[in-house]
Design a protein around this motif. Structure first.
Motif, PDB file in Angstrom:
ATOM      1  N   PHE A 198       0.824  -1.205   0.000  1.00  0.00           N
ATOM      2  CA  PHE A 198       0.000   0.000   0.000  1.00  0.00           C
ATOM      3  C   PHE A 198       0.863   1.261   0.000  1.00  0.00           C
ATOM      4  O   PHE A 198       1.882   1.334   0.682  1.00  0.00           O
ATOM      5  CB  PHE A 198      -0.924   0.025   1.221  1.00  0.00           C
ATOM      6  CG  PHE A 198      -1.954  -1.064   1.222  1.00  0.00           C
ATOM      7  CD1 PHE A 198      -3.055  -0.993   0.385  1.00  0.00           C
ATOM      8  CD2 PHE A 198      -1.814  -2.172   2.047  1.00  0.00           C
ATOM      9  CE1 PHE A 198      -4.002  -1.999   0.370  1.00  0.00           C
ATOM     10  CE2 PHE A 198      -2.756  -3.177   2.043  1.00  0.00           C
ATOM     11  CZ  PHE A 198      -3.851  -3.092   1.199  1.00  0.00           C
ATOM     12  N   THR A 199       0.413   2.245  -0.772  1.00  0.00           N
ATOM     13  CA  THR A 199       1.039   3.563  -0.769  1.00  0.00           C
ATOM     14  C   THR A 199       0.372   4.415   0.315  1.00  0.00           C
ATOM     15  O   THR A 199      -0.845   4.352   0.473  1.00  0.00           O
ATOM     16  CB  THR A 199       0.861   4.244  -2.142  1.00  0.00           C
ATOM     17  OG1 THR A 199       1.506   3.444  -3.140  1.00  0.00           O
ATOM     18  CG2 THR A 199       1.476   5.641  -2.143  1.00  0.00           C
ATOM     19  N   PRO A 200       1.154   5.193   1.067  1.00  0.00           N
ATOM     20  CA  PRO A 200       0.533   6.069   2.084  1.00  0.00           C
ATOM     21  C   PRO A 200      -0.513   6.987   1.453  1.00  0.00           C
ATOM     22  O   PRO A 200      -0.425   7.336   0.270  1.00  0.00           O
ATOM     23  CB  PRO A 200       1.725   6.858   2.627  1.00  0.00           C
ATOM     24  CG  PRO A 200       2.917   6.009   2.354  1.00  0.00           C
ATOM     25  CD  PRO A 200       2.627   5.313   1.051  1.00  0.00           C
ATOM     26  N   ASN A 242       8.496  -4.360   9.571  1.00  0.00           N
ATOM     27  CA  ASN A 242       9.503  -3.970   8.575  1.00  0.00           C
ATOM     28  C   ASN A 242       9.337  -2.534   8.102  1.00  0.00           C
ATOM     29  O   ASN A 242       9.856  -2.157   7.047  1.00  0.00           O
ATOM     30  CB  ASN A 242       9.471  -4.908   7.359  1.00  0.00           C
ATOM     31  CG  ASN A 242       9.758  -6.346   7.717  1.00  0.00           C
ATOM     32  OD1 ASN A 242      10.530  -6.613   8.640  1.00  0.00           O
ATOM     33  ND2 ASN A 242       9.157  -7.280   7.021  1.00  0.00           N
ATOM     34  N   GLY A 243       8.600  -1.729   8.875  1.00  0.00           N
ATOM     35  CA  GLY A 243       8.434  -0.325   8.531  1.00  0.00           C
ATOM     36  C   GLY A 243       7.424  -0.054   7.446  1.00  0.00           C
ATOM     37  O   GLY A 243       7.219   1.098   7.051  1.00  0.00           O
ATOM     38  N   HIS A 244       6.738  -1.105   6.953  1.00  0.00           N
ATOM     39  CA  HIS A 244       5.830  -0.918   5.817  1.00  0.00           C
ATOM     40  C   HIS A 244       4.708   0.055   6.150  1.00  0.00           C
ATOM     41  O   HIS A 244       4.347   0.893   5.334  1.00  0.00           O
ATOM     42  CB  HIS A 244       5.238  -2.262   5.390  1.00  0.00           C
ATOM     43  CG  HIS A 244       6.262  -3.205   4.849  1.00  0.00           C
ATOM     44  ND1 HIS A 244       5.989  -4.532   4.603  1.00  0.00           N
ATOM     45  CD2 HIS A 244       7.553  -3.033   4.509  1.00  0.00           C
ATOM     46  CE1 HIS A 244       7.058  -5.132   4.125  1.00  0.00           C
ATOM     47  NE2 HIS A 244       8.030  -4.244   4.067  1.00  0.00           N
ATOM     48  N   GLY A 245       4.104  -0.093   7.329  1.00  0.00           N
ATOM     49  CA  GLY A 245       2.971   0.751   7.672  1.00  0.00           C
ATOM     50  C   GLY A 245       3.330   1.955   8.511  1.00  0.00           C
ATOM     51  O   GLY A 245       2.452   2.689   8.963  1.00  0.00           O
ATOM     52  N   GLN A 246       4.629   2.168   8.747  1.00  0.00           N
ATOM     53  CA  GLN A 246       5.077   3.334   9.498  1.00  0.00           C
ATOM     54  C   GLN A 246       5.352   4.476   8.523  1.00  0.00           C
ATOM     55  O   GLN A 246       5.947   4.265   7.466  1.00  0.00           O
ATOM     56  CB  GLN A 246       6.342   3.003  10.290  1.00  0.00           C
ATOM     57  CG  GLN A 246       6.171   1.852  11.272  1.00  0.00           C
ATOM     58  CD  GLN A 246       7.459   1.508  11.967  1.00  0.00           C
ATOM     59  OE1 GLN A 246       8.256   2.383  12.304  1.00  0.00           O
ATOM     60  NE2 GLN A 246       7.692   0.226  12.174  1.00  0.00           N
ATOM     61  N   ILE A 247       4.929   5.686   8.882  1.00  0.00           N
ATOM     62  CA  ILE A 247       5.055   6.803   7.948  1.00  0.00           C
ATOM     63  C   ILE A 247       5.908   7.919   8.541  1.00  0.00           C
ATOM     64  O   ILE A 247       6.075   8.031   9.760  1.00  0.00           O
ATOM     65  CB  ILE A 247       3.667   7.342   7.533  1.00  0.00           C
ATOM     66  CG1 ILE A 247       2.820   7.736   8.774  1.00  0.00           C
ATOM     67  CG2 ILE A 247       2.933   6.322   6.687  1.00  0.00           C
ATOM     68  CD1 ILE A 247       2.887   9.166   9.142  1.00  0.00           C
ATOM     69  N   ALA A 248       6.447   8.726   7.635  1.00  0.00           N
ATOM     70  CA  ALA A 248       7.201   9.922   8.016  1.00  0.00           C
ATOM     71  C   ALA A 248       6.772  11.052   7.092  1.00  0.00           C
ATOM     72  O   ALA A 248       6.785  10.904   5.861  1.00  0.00           O
ATOM     73  CB  ALA A 248       8.702   9.676   7.904  1.00  0.00           C
ATOM     74  N   ILE A 249       6.362  12.174   7.681  1.00  0.00           N
ATOM     75  CA  ILE A 249       5.897  13.324   6.912  1.00  0.00           C
ATOM     76  C   ILE A 249       6.973  14.402   6.966  1.00  0.00           C
ATOM     77  O   ILE A 249       7.544  14.682   8.027  1.00  0.00           O
ATOM     78  CB  ILE A 249       4.569  13.870   7.472  1.00  0.00           C
ATOM     79  CG1 ILE A 249       3.524  12.754   7.541  1.00  0.00           C
ATOM     80  CG2 ILE A 249       4.050  15.029   6.617  1.00  0.00           C
ATOM     81  CD1 ILE A 249       2.247  13.157   8.247  1.00  0.00           C
ATOM     82  N   PRO A 303      10.617   2.102  -0.643  1.00  0.00           N
ATOM     83  CA  PRO A 303       9.518   2.736   0.092  1.00  0.00           C
ATOM     84  C   PRO A 303       8.549   3.420  -0.866  1.00  0.00           C
ATOM     85  O   PRO A 303       8.927   3.868  -1.946  1.00  0.00           O
ATOM     86  CB  PRO A 303      10.243   3.743   0.991  1.00  0.00           C
ATOM     87  CG  PRO A 303      11.529   4.029   0.287  1.00  0.00           C
ATOM     88  CD  PRO A 303      11.924   2.743  -0.384  1.00  0.00           C
ATOM     89  N   LYS A 304       7.297   3.525  -0.441  1.00  0.00           N
ATOM     90  CA  LYS A 304       6.272   4.176  -1.265  1.00  0.00           C
ATOM     91  C   LYS A 304       6.028   5.591  -0.734  1.00  0.00           C
ATOM     92  O   LYS A 304       6.080   5.829   0.476  1.00  0.00           O
ATOM     93  CB  LYS A 304       4.982   3.363  -1.251  1.00  0.00           C
ATOM     94  CG  LYS A 304       5.150   1.974  -1.894  1.00  0.00           C
ATOM     95  CD  LYS A 304       3.829   1.244  -1.945  1.00  0.00           C
ATOM     96  CE  LYS A 304       3.994  -0.151  -2.529  1.00  0.00           C
ATOM     97  NZ  LYS A 304       4.414  -0.135  -3.935  1.00  0.00           N
ATOM     98  N   ILE A 305       5.778   6.523  -1.670  1.00  0.00           N
ATOM     99  CA  ILE A 305       5.738   7.951  -1.350  1.00  0.00           C
ATOM    100  C   ILE A 305       4.500   8.587  -1.966  1.00  0.00           C
ATOM    101  O   ILE A 305       4.075   8.223  -3.072  1.00  0.00           O
ATOM    102  CB  ILE A 305       7.007   8.663  -1.881  1.00  0.00           C
ATOM    103  CG1 ILE A 305       8.272   8.090  -1.229  1.00  0.00           C
ATOM    104  CG2 ILE A 305       6.940  10.165  -1.632  1.00  0.00           C
ATOM    105  CD1 ILE A 305       9.558   8.601  -1.838  1.00  0.00           C
ATOM    106  N   VAL A 306       3.929   9.558  -1.238  1.00  0.00           N
ATOM    107  CA  VAL A 306       2.843  10.362  -1.781  1.00  0.00           C
ATOM    108  C   VAL A 306       3.120  11.825  -1.423  1.00  0.00           C
ATOM    109  O   VAL A 306       3.742  12.114  -0.397  1.00  0.00           O
ATOM    110  CB  VAL A 306       1.476   9.900  -1.210  1.00  0.00           C
ATOM    111  CG1 VAL A 306       1.384  10.130   0.282  1.00  0.00           C
ATOM    112  CG2 VAL A 306       0.324  10.593  -1.936  1.00  0.00           C
ATOM    113  N   GLU A 307       2.687  12.740  -2.293  1.00  0.00           N
ATOM    114  CA  GLU A 307       2.899  14.170  -2.064  1.00  0.00           C
ATOM    115  C   GLU A 307       1.565  14.911  -2.086  1.00  0.00           C
ATOM    116  O   GLU A 307       0.608  14.461  -2.729  1.00  0.00           O
ATOM    117  CB  GLU A 307       3.834  14.767  -3.125  1.00  0.00           C
ATOM    118  CG  GLU A 307       5.241  14.203  -3.103  1.00  0.00           C
ATOM    119  CD  GLU A 307       6.144  14.861  -4.144  1.00  0.00           C
ATOM    120  OE1 GLU A 307       5.608  15.625  -5.004  1.00  0.00           O
ATOM    121  OE2 GLU A 307       7.362  14.625  -4.124  1.00  0.00           O
TER     122      GLU A 307
END
Length: 348
Positions: A198-200, A242-249, A303-307
């Motif tokens: 999944f992408t954030p 594994n950090g998959h569902g952890q996010i950083a803004i 990692p997956k990224i959204v803007e």
């Protein structure tokens, strides 16, 4: 057993093969040791059995007759399957509905063999005996591998998802009749592992009413540093493993005008970090600031990224006092000078 007659005595003519004996009175042939088809160097034994009557010299002496006996060693199903291991652990990455069967585990990895020498005694077959093997099965073509069945899926992230499956298998030989077949139990533990699928996703902005309830927001230039301007949440449906569902803004480099803003890395709270100044540029050269927020998961690989763009206007307030080039002027006026609209228009 050879037929008997009164006064006959039976014997095996030399050289007698090892492992056989004939009853001297009945002519019945017995084995005196066990034979193993798998290890024996000889599978066929040939020897002569002699029957001698009880004749005496006066009647011409004893008479005898010999007959060849052929004993063929046959294979029996005295060996069951043996394996180098009887339990296996398989990691299976979560997968959505498959198109066709997906190979999960090759049963040859158990290293199962049968030491019998002939078919069908040494041929082995696998089957799943678990009560509920779904969504797994043996492949229909060869039954030599476990597969995730067509259109089935395994999921790690969903609430209540099954993340491990314990399969019980049976490996048996194909001896006939079936009542003589030998078998062993095998176990396979299939553990579902997470995938960064999944992408954030940025959520709905929680606005601060003082700065507007829609974009662009308007921030007065006299707003105090540290003031929260809005909250832009970001979520990821993957599990946190594994950090998959952890996010950083964060704020995208090059879009944070004069470093006026900062954002909380997990909450998404956008804060005025420094005093903004609407007077440093005119509206023509400083329209609304287009701040780009970046939300990325913490996967170690790919990692997956959204803007998302946040538009902010810095509104002017009357925070400047007039400034003059010089504080007073000295000049002379003739006493004959008269006031007129023309003079007033042109200045003195």
């Amino acid at each position: 057993s050879l037929s008997t007659d009164g006064g006959l005595t039976y014997s095996i003519e030399t050289p007698a093969p090892d492992g056989f004996h004939v009853d001297s009175k009945t002519g019945k042939i017995y084995t005196t040791k066990s034979f193993d088809y798998e290890t024996s160097s000889t599978l066929e034994y040939r020897f002569l059995v002699r029957a001698t009557d009880g004749g005496i010299a006066a009647t011409g002496g004893a008479k005898f007759s010999s007959r060849e006996v052929v004993v063929t060693l046959k294979d029996s199903n005295d060996n069951g399957p043996l394996c180098t291991t009887y339990n296996a652990v398989v990691n299976l990455a979560e997968v959505s509905a498959t198109s066709g069967d997906l190979d999960v585990y090759q049963l040859s990895n158990f290293g199962c063999t049968d030491n019998d020498k002939t078919s069908p005694n040494n041929q082995i077959t696998y089957s799943i005996v678990s009560a509920s093997p779904d969504p797994f099965a043996l492949d229909t073509a060869t039954s030599t591998k476990i597969v995730l069945k067509n259109s089935k899926s395994v999921d790690y992230d969903a609430a209540g998802a099954t993340t491990s499956y314990q399969l019980q298998l049976l490996v048996r030989d194909n001896a006939t009749p079936a009542s003589e077949q030998k078998s062993r139990r095998l176990g396979v533990l299939i553990t579902v592992t997470p995938v960064n699928e999944f992408t954030p996703v940025f959520g709905t902005i929680a606005h601060v009413a003082a700065y507007g309830t829609s974009l662009p927001i308007s921030v007065p230039e006299d707003t105090a540093p540290g003031t929260k301007l809005l909250t832009e949440p970001c979520t990821d449906q993957d599990s946190s493993l594994n950090g998959h569902g952890q996010i950083a803004i964060s704020i995208k480099s090059g879009t944070n005008f004069n470093n006026w803003f900062s954002v909380h890395p997990t909450k998404g709270e956008l804060v005025l970090a420094r005093k903004a100044d609407a007077d440093i540029n005119s509206p023509a050269t400083l329209p609304n600031i287009k701040l780009i927020l970046v939300c990325t998961d913490k996967a170690t690989t790919n990692p997956k990224i959204v803007e998302k763009t946040i538009e902010i206007g810095i509104s002017d307030v009357n925070d400047e006092v007039p400034v003059c080039a010089q504080h007073y002027f000295a000049f002379s006026v003739l006493e004959s000078t008269k006031w007129s609209d023309t003079n007033n228009a042109n200045g003195i």
